[in-house]
Design an enzyme around this catalytic site. Structure first.
Site, mmCIF file in Angstrom:
data_model
loop_
_atom_site.group_PDB
_atom_site.id
_atom_site.type_symbol
_atom_site.label_atom_id
_atom_site.label_comp_id
_atom_site.label_asym_id
_atom_site.label_seq_id
_atom_site.Cartn_x
_atom_site.Cartn_y
_atom_site.Cartn_z
ATOM 1 N N GLY A 4 37.502 24.726 41.694
ATOM 2 C CA GLY A 4 38.525 23.298 42.447
ATOM 3 C C GLY A 4 38.431 22.172 42.016
ATOM 4 N N ASP A 55 36.115 20.987 46.752
ATOM 5 C CA ASP A 55 37.378 20.580 46.713
ATOM 6 C C ASP A 55 37.035 20.748 48.594
ATOM 7 O OD1 ASP A 55 36.921 23.202 46.438
ATOM 8 O OD2 ASP A 55 39.659 23.317 45.427
ATOM 9 N N ASP A 67 36.645 25.983 53.797
ATOM 10 C CA ASP A 67 37.277 26.967 54.818
ATOM 11 C C ASP A 67 36.334 27.104 55.089
ATOM 12 O OD1 ASP A 67 38.943 28.466 55.668
ATOM 13 O OD2 ASP A 67 40.088 28.761 53.652
HETATM 14 C C1 PRP Z 1 37.462 28.038 47.010
HETATM 15 C C2 PRP Z 1 36.625 26.458 47.212
HETATM 16 C C3 PRP Z 1 35.214 27.041 47.917
HETATM 17 C C4 PRP Z 1 35.689 28.012 49.015
HETATM 18 C C5 PRP Z 1 36.210 28.008 50.396
HETATM 19 O O1 PRP Z 1 37.155 28.500 45.286
HETATM 20 O O2 PRP Z 1 37.503 26.016 45.956
HETATM 21 O O3 PRP Z 1 34.835 26.796 46.945
HETATM 22 O O4 PRP Z 1 37.214 28.776 48.050
HETATM 23 O O5 PRP Z 1 36.795 29.156 51.161
HETATM 24 P P1 PRP Z 1 35.156 29.659 52.170
HETATM 25 O O6 PRP Z 1 34.289 27.861 52.899
HETATM 26 O O7 PRP Z 1 35.587 30.306 53.221
HETATM 27 O O8 PRP Z 1 33.961 29.759 51.028
HETATM 28 P P2 PRP Z 1 37.446 30.200 45.039
HETATM 29 O O9 PRP Z 1 36.029 30.793 45.907
HETATM 30 O O10 PRP Z 1 38.999 29.698 45.069
HETATM 31 O O11 PRP Z 1 37.120 29.006 43.986
HETATM 32 P P3 PRP Z 1 38.237 28.006 42.549
HETATM 33 O O12 PRP Z 1 37.024 26.654 42.937
HETATM 34 O O13 PRP Z 1 38.040 28.631 40.884
HETATM 35 O O14 PRP Z 1 39.771 27.575 42.808
#
Ligand code: PRP
Length: 180
Positions: free
Chosen positions: A48, A104, A107
């Site tokens: 991300g 990025d 959450d």
């Molecule tokens: C997304 C984002 C964060 C994480 C945030 O990654 O990039 O790393 O989720 O969520 P959290 O605070 O609830 O843990 P994802 O696992 O979707 O992978 P990506 O970066 O490949 O899109």
């Protein structure tokens, strides 16, 4: 199963020019903070952060080393599994180095909390976080974030590196996804 997103389902939340202006501001603050640092290590969490880190490091007025770590907690689902898996580790030793982790979006905070824990075991000189987006209302675990681009509401977002079922990472802006 792949899910196709149409343009009509995406409403622009943060425009390309707003992102650019905010990154210029963040880059100035970060450059000032680390101006006496030996050589900052900027770590991007893939996938991300790839667009954000690329734009951010090009605006830093500093010598930097860039490395990436791949962790995944979401897969193609809308909700976090709360489980972080390291898929690709750093190649750089961060011992006694100033380290800036670039995300990025934060959450629940679980991904970042676990990544920071792993980084701390490697004894960096300092460890800070810069995230483009932050959803404070979703936080389940406390994480210290030094630089935030934008706080956003609890809506599903896409673009500027962030995907929905691996689509939309190449959008130049950040948008809300209206699900049918
Ligand atoms: C997304 C984002 C964060 C994480 C945030 O990654 O990039 O790393 O989720 O969520 P959290 O605070 O609830 O843990 P994802 O696992 O979707 O992978 P990506 O970066 O490949 O899109």
């Amino acid at each position: 199963m792949s899910v196709l997103i149409s343009d009509e389902q995406i409403e622009i939340l943060i425009s390309e020019s707003e992102i650019k202006a905010r990154i210029n501001h963040l880059a100035k603050e970060i450059s000032d903070t680390y101006k006496k640092s030996d050589q900052l290590v900027v770590i991007g969490l893939l996938r991300g952060s790839f667009i954000f880190i690329a734009d951010l490091v090009r605006r830093l007025n500093l010598p930097v080393e860039v490395d990436f770590i791949t962790v995944s907690s979401y897969g193609n689902e809308m909700e976090s599994s709360r489980q972080v898996r390291i898929i690709k580790d750093l190649e750089t030793s961060i011992k006694n180095r100033d380290v800036l982790v670039v995300e990025d979006i934060i959450d629940t905070g679980h991904t970042l909390a676990q990544v920071l824990q792993i980084m701390q075991t490697r004894k960096p000189k300092s460890l800070s976080v810069c995230t483009l987006l932050n959803k404070p209302s979703r936080r389940e675990i406390e994480v210290t974030v030094r630089w935030t681009g934008f706080d956003i509401p609890d809506e599903f977002v896409i673009g500027y590196g962030i995907d929905y079922a691996q689509q939309g990472r190449n959008l130049p802006h950040i948008g809300f996804v209206h699900r049918p």
